[in-house]
Write an enzyme that holds these catalytic residues in place. Structure first.
Site, PDB file in Angstrom:
ATOM      1  N   ASN A  91     -11.893  -2.212  15.928  1.00  0.00           N
ATOM      2  CA  ASN A  91     -11.183  -2.518  17.168  1.00  0.00           C
ATOM      3  C   ASN A  91     -10.020  -3.469  16.881  1.00  0.00           C
ATOM      4  OD1 ASN A  91     -13.146  -1.071  18.669  1.00  0.00           O
ATOM      5  ND2 ASN A  91     -14.495  -2.860  18.671  1.00  0.00           N
ATOM      6  N   HIS A 104     -13.123  -6.208  10.895  1.00  0.00           N
ATOM      7  CA  HIS A 104     -14.446  -5.700  10.515  1.00  0.00           C
ATOM      8  C   HIS A 104     -14.551  -4.244  10.914  1.00  0.00           C
ATOM      9  CE1 HIS A 104     -14.501  -7.725  14.429  1.00  0.00           C
ATOM     10  NE2 HIS A 104     -15.318  -6.772  14.844  1.00  0.00           N
ATOM     11  N   HIS A 106     -17.052  -1.479  12.128  1.00  0.00           N
ATOM     12  CA  HIS A 106     -18.384  -1.223  12.667  1.00  0.00           C
ATOM     13  C   HIS A 106     -18.879   0.087  12.046  1.00  0.00           C
ATOM     14  CE1 HIS A 106     -18.282  -3.964  16.297  1.00  0.00           C
ATOM     15  NE2 HIS A 106     -16.983  -3.862  16.082  1.00  0.00           N
TER      16      HIS A 106
HETATM   17  P1  AMP Z   1     -15.668  -6.716  17.978  1.00  0.00           P
HETATM   18  O1  AMP Z   1     -15.994  -6.752  19.457  1.00  0.00           O
HETATM   19  O2  AMP Z   1     -15.154  -5.397  17.487  1.00  0.00           O
HETATM   20  O3  AMP Z   1     -14.781  -7.883  17.582  1.00  0.00           O
HETATM   21  O4  AMP Z   1     -17.055  -6.907  17.231  1.00  0.00           O
HETATM   22  C1  AMP Z   1     -17.650  -8.154  17.040  1.00  0.00           C
HETATM   23  C2  AMP Z   1     -19.104  -7.894  16.749  1.00  0.00           C
HETATM   24  O5  AMP Z   1     -19.650  -9.061  16.149  1.00  0.00           O
HETATM   25  C3  AMP Z   1     -19.954  -7.595  17.989  1.00  0.00           C
HETATM   26  O6  AMP Z   1     -20.538  -6.312  17.865  1.00  0.00           O
HETATM   27  C4  AMP Z   1     -20.993  -8.719  17.991  1.00  0.00           C
HETATM   28  O7  AMP Z   1     -22.260  -8.295  18.417  1.00  0.00           O
HETATM   29  C5  AMP Z   1     -21.001  -9.139  16.519  1.00  0.00           C
HETATM   30  N1  AMP Z   1     -21.429 -10.510  16.259  1.00  0.00           N
HETATM   31  C6  AMP Z   1     -21.052 -11.625  16.917  1.00  0.00           C
HETATM   32  N2  AMP Z   1     -21.629 -12.710  16.369  1.00  0.00           N
HETATM   33  C7  AMP Z   1     -22.389 -12.257  15.314  1.00  0.00           C
HETATM   34  C8  AMP Z   1     -23.231 -12.886  14.345  1.00  0.00           C
HETATM   35  N3  AMP Z   1     -23.411 -14.225  14.322  1.00  0.00           N
HETATM   36  N4  AMP Z   1     -23.857 -12.112  13.447  1.00  0.00           N
HETATM   37  C9  AMP Z   1     -23.689 -10.775  13.462  1.00  0.00           C
HETATM   38  N5  AMP Z   1     -22.886 -10.122  14.340  1.00  0.00           N
HETATM   39  C10 AMP Z   1     -22.255 -10.855  15.260  1.00  0.00           C
END
Ligand code: AMP
Ligand code: ZN
Length: 118
Positions: A91, A104, A106
């Site tokens: 994203n 990142h 997904h």
């Molecule tokens: P995005 O919305 O594409 O920026 O994705 C961020 C992702 O990070 C989301 O799916 C969250 O659930 C995940 N996330 C947030 N904090 C953590 C964490 N401490 N450990 C693992 N995943 C996380």
């Protein structure tokens, strides 16, 4: 590769300051399970280098970005999704739902995934 951003959640995970369920590590990237999984496999693959968004990827980062996909392929195979299929998505900024500003991938697998996404 140490351009860590002290405010960045994923840089803190890279530094070991915040725990994560790490499933993959290489010289250029790590991957860990998403804390709020949206599929049986939901893994986040991040570069060790802090890059805030896709808009910030430089011409010198092409090999690094490629390494994220190599990681995705390996993890998908390890989790048993290579043949059935899986999704890899990144994203960019608010309209796409980016909430953590360290790029990142997904990796989602283990269930049927609708298209188009919401
Ligand atoms: P995005 O919305 O594409 O920026 O994705 C961020 C992702 O990070 C989301 O799916 C969250 O659930 C995940 N996330 C947030 N904090 C953590 C964490 N401490 N450990 C693992 N995943 C996380
Ligand atoms: Zn970062």
């Amino acid at each position: 590769m140490s351009n860590a951003n002290p405010q960045c959640l994923f840089c803190k995970i890279l530094a070991g300051d915040i725990p994560a369920d790490i499933v993959y590590e290489s010289d250029s990237a790590i991957a860990f399970r998403d804390i709020n999984p949206q599929a049986p496999t939901h893994v986040l693959i991040i570069p060790r280098k802090h890059i805030a968004t896709i808009n910030d990827i430089g011409v010198d980062d092409q090999e690094l970005i490629g390494s994220l996909y190599s990681a995705a392929r390996e993890i998908a195979a390890t989790d048993g999704h290579a043949d059935n299929g899986y999704r890899v998505v990144m994203n960019c900024n608010a309209a796409a739902g980016q909430t953590v500003f360290h790029i990142h991938l997904h990796l989602l697998g283990g269930r049927a995934l609708d298209w188009p996404p919401g």
